[in-house]
Structure formats: C-alpha cells, structure tokens
Design a protein around this motif. Sequence first.
Motif, PDB file in Angstrom:
ATOM      1  N   THR A  20       0.780  -1.243   0.000  1.00  0.00           N
ATOM      2  CA  THR A  20       0.000   0.000   0.000  1.00  0.00           C
ATOM      3  C   THR A  20       0.807   1.287   0.000  1.00  0.00           C
ATOM      4  OG1 THR A  20      -0.188   0.230   2.415  1.00  0.00           O
ATOM      5  CG2 THR A  20      -1.810  -1.180   1.332  1.00  0.00           C
ATOM      6  N   TYR A  40     -11.990   4.188  -5.436  1.00  0.00           N
ATOM      7  CA  TYR A  40     -11.699   3.561  -4.149  1.00  0.00           C
ATOM      8  C   TYR A  40     -10.348   2.858  -4.137  1.00  0.00           C
ATOM      9  CZ  TYR A  40     -16.633   4.412  -3.345  1.00  0.00           C
ATOM     10  OH  TYR A  40     -17.860   5.003  -3.213  1.00  0.00           O
ATOM     11  N   PRO A  43      -4.816   5.138  -4.553  1.00  0.00           N
ATOM     12  CA  PRO A  43      -4.219   5.510  -3.258  1.00  0.00           C
ATOM     13  C   PRO A  43      -4.426   6.968  -2.875  1.00  0.00           C
ATOM     14  CG  PRO A  43      -2.622   4.382  -4.642  1.00  0.00           C
ATOM     15  CD  PRO A  43      -3.832   4.587  -5.471  1.00  0.00           C
ATOM     16  N   TRP A  46      -7.046   7.073  -0.277  1.00  0.00           N
ATOM     17  CA  TRP A  46      -6.901   6.267   0.930  1.00  0.00           C
ATOM     18  C   TRP A  46      -6.460   7.139   2.095  1.00  0.00           C
ATOM     19  CZ3 TRP A  46      -3.273   1.969  -1.362  1.00  0.00           C
ATOM     20  CH2 TRP A  46      -3.987   1.226  -2.302  1.00  0.00           C
ATOM     21  N   HIS A  49      -3.242   3.950   7.115  1.00  0.00           N
ATOM     22  CA  HIS A  49      -3.701   2.789   7.868  1.00  0.00           C
ATOM     23  C   HIS A  49      -2.573   2.272   8.746  1.00  0.00           C
ATOM     24  CE1 HIS A  49      -6.440   2.935   4.370  1.00  0.00           C
ATOM     25  NE2 HIS A  49      -7.327   2.647   5.298  1.00  0.00           N
ATOM     26  N   TRP A  55      -6.252  -1.817   6.364  1.00  0.00           N
ATOM     27  CA  TRP A  55      -6.359  -1.361   4.976  1.00  0.00           C
ATOM     28  C   TRP A  55      -7.295  -2.274   4.194  1.00  0.00           C
ATOM     29  CZ3 TRP A  55      -4.865  -4.144   0.620  1.00  0.00           C
ATOM     30  CH2 TRP A  55      -4.929  -3.450  -0.587  1.00  0.00           C
ATOM     31  N   THR A  58     -10.961  -2.010   5.335  1.00  0.00           N
ATOM     32  CA  THR A  58     -11.544  -0.745   4.883  1.00  0.00           C
ATOM     33  C   THR A  58     -11.849  -0.783   3.391  1.00  0.00           C
ATOM     34  OG1 THR A  58     -10.342   0.457   6.594  1.00  0.00           O
ATOM     35  CG2 THR A  58     -11.187   1.763   4.751  1.00  0.00           C
ATOM     36  N   LEU A  59     -10.877  -1.195   2.608  1.00  0.00           N
ATOM     37  CA  LEU A  59     -11.058  -1.206   1.154  1.00  0.00           C
ATOM     38  C   LEU A  59     -12.068  -2.259   0.716  1.00  0.00           C
ATOM     39  CD1 LEU A  59     -10.103   0.190  -1.414  1.00  0.00           C
ATOM     40  CD2 LEU A  59      -8.234  -1.454  -1.538  1.00  0.00           C
ATOM     41  N   THR A  62     -15.827  -1.398   1.098  1.00  0.00           N
ATOM     42  CA  THR A  62     -16.302  -0.206   0.401  1.00  0.00           C
ATOM     43  C   THR A  62     -17.687  -0.465  -0.177  1.00  0.00           C
ATOM     44  OG1 THR A  62     -14.052   0.417  -0.147  1.00  0.00           O
ATOM     45  CG2 THR A  62     -15.782   1.383  -1.484  1.00  0.00           C
TER      46      THR A  62
END
Length: 129
Positions: A20, A40, A43, A46, A49, A55, A58-59, A62
């Motif tokens: 990430t 989404y 980066p 973002w 995290h 991460w 969260t992703l 979505t």
Amino acid sequence: MSKSCVNSNITQETGLHLFTECSFTKTIWAEMGAWTRCTYIDPGHWDGHESLHIWWTTLASTQVANRKGLRSLIILVLWEIWTERNARIFQNKEQMIHRMANKIKDQAATWIAAGAKHLESFINVVRDL
C-alpha cells in the motif's frame, strides 16, 4: 537486520509498505483505479492505515455495487505485486509499471474467461459509468 523494499529500495519492507505505501505499488493501484474508473482503489483516496489488515478491511468493505468483484480485483493486484516482488528478489528480473499494469489487465481477462463473474461484472459496471 531489516530488509529494504525491493521496489523502492529505501524503506523497510513490511506487508503494509509493500502492498500500500511503496511508490511503485501506489502507481500500480492508481493505474488500476484509472483503468476501472474506481476511485476507491486509487491511493490518492486512501487514509493512512496502521496495518495491512485495517487497509484490507476498509477497502474490501467499500460500498460499491459489486463488492465481490472489487475484492477479486484487489486480490489479483496483491498477487501480482507479490509475484513481482519475488521475481525481483529470486530471479533478478523486474517489470516496468506499464507492463505490470497490462499483465494485471490480462490476468483479469483470464480470470473472467475462467468464470470470475463478479470480477467481470465489477470491471464492466465501473468502466461503463
């Protein structure tokens, strides 16, 4: 002794960094975001995290029309980042960003041909918007 990131060669390689935070990886994610028109996975959208788990959670949670398709794409990109890392370490080979992005697109087509219907739906939906 901590190992440096094989992509950026400047920071300690952790899972969070590799997948990430690395500049190489961020560019791949940005390319995939542009290709799918899904902000989404870019980066630039973002938040920071604390862990790879946060991460991912969260992703992957979505709110998109096809969350399973989004998750499939995330897994595909993660896999290709991991295989690129290993090629750099064990085979002393590296791909340029545009070649890696094209490889991910080709792999997505292969996954779709093999029956990844959620991935196909996700790519078609976000690209048609």
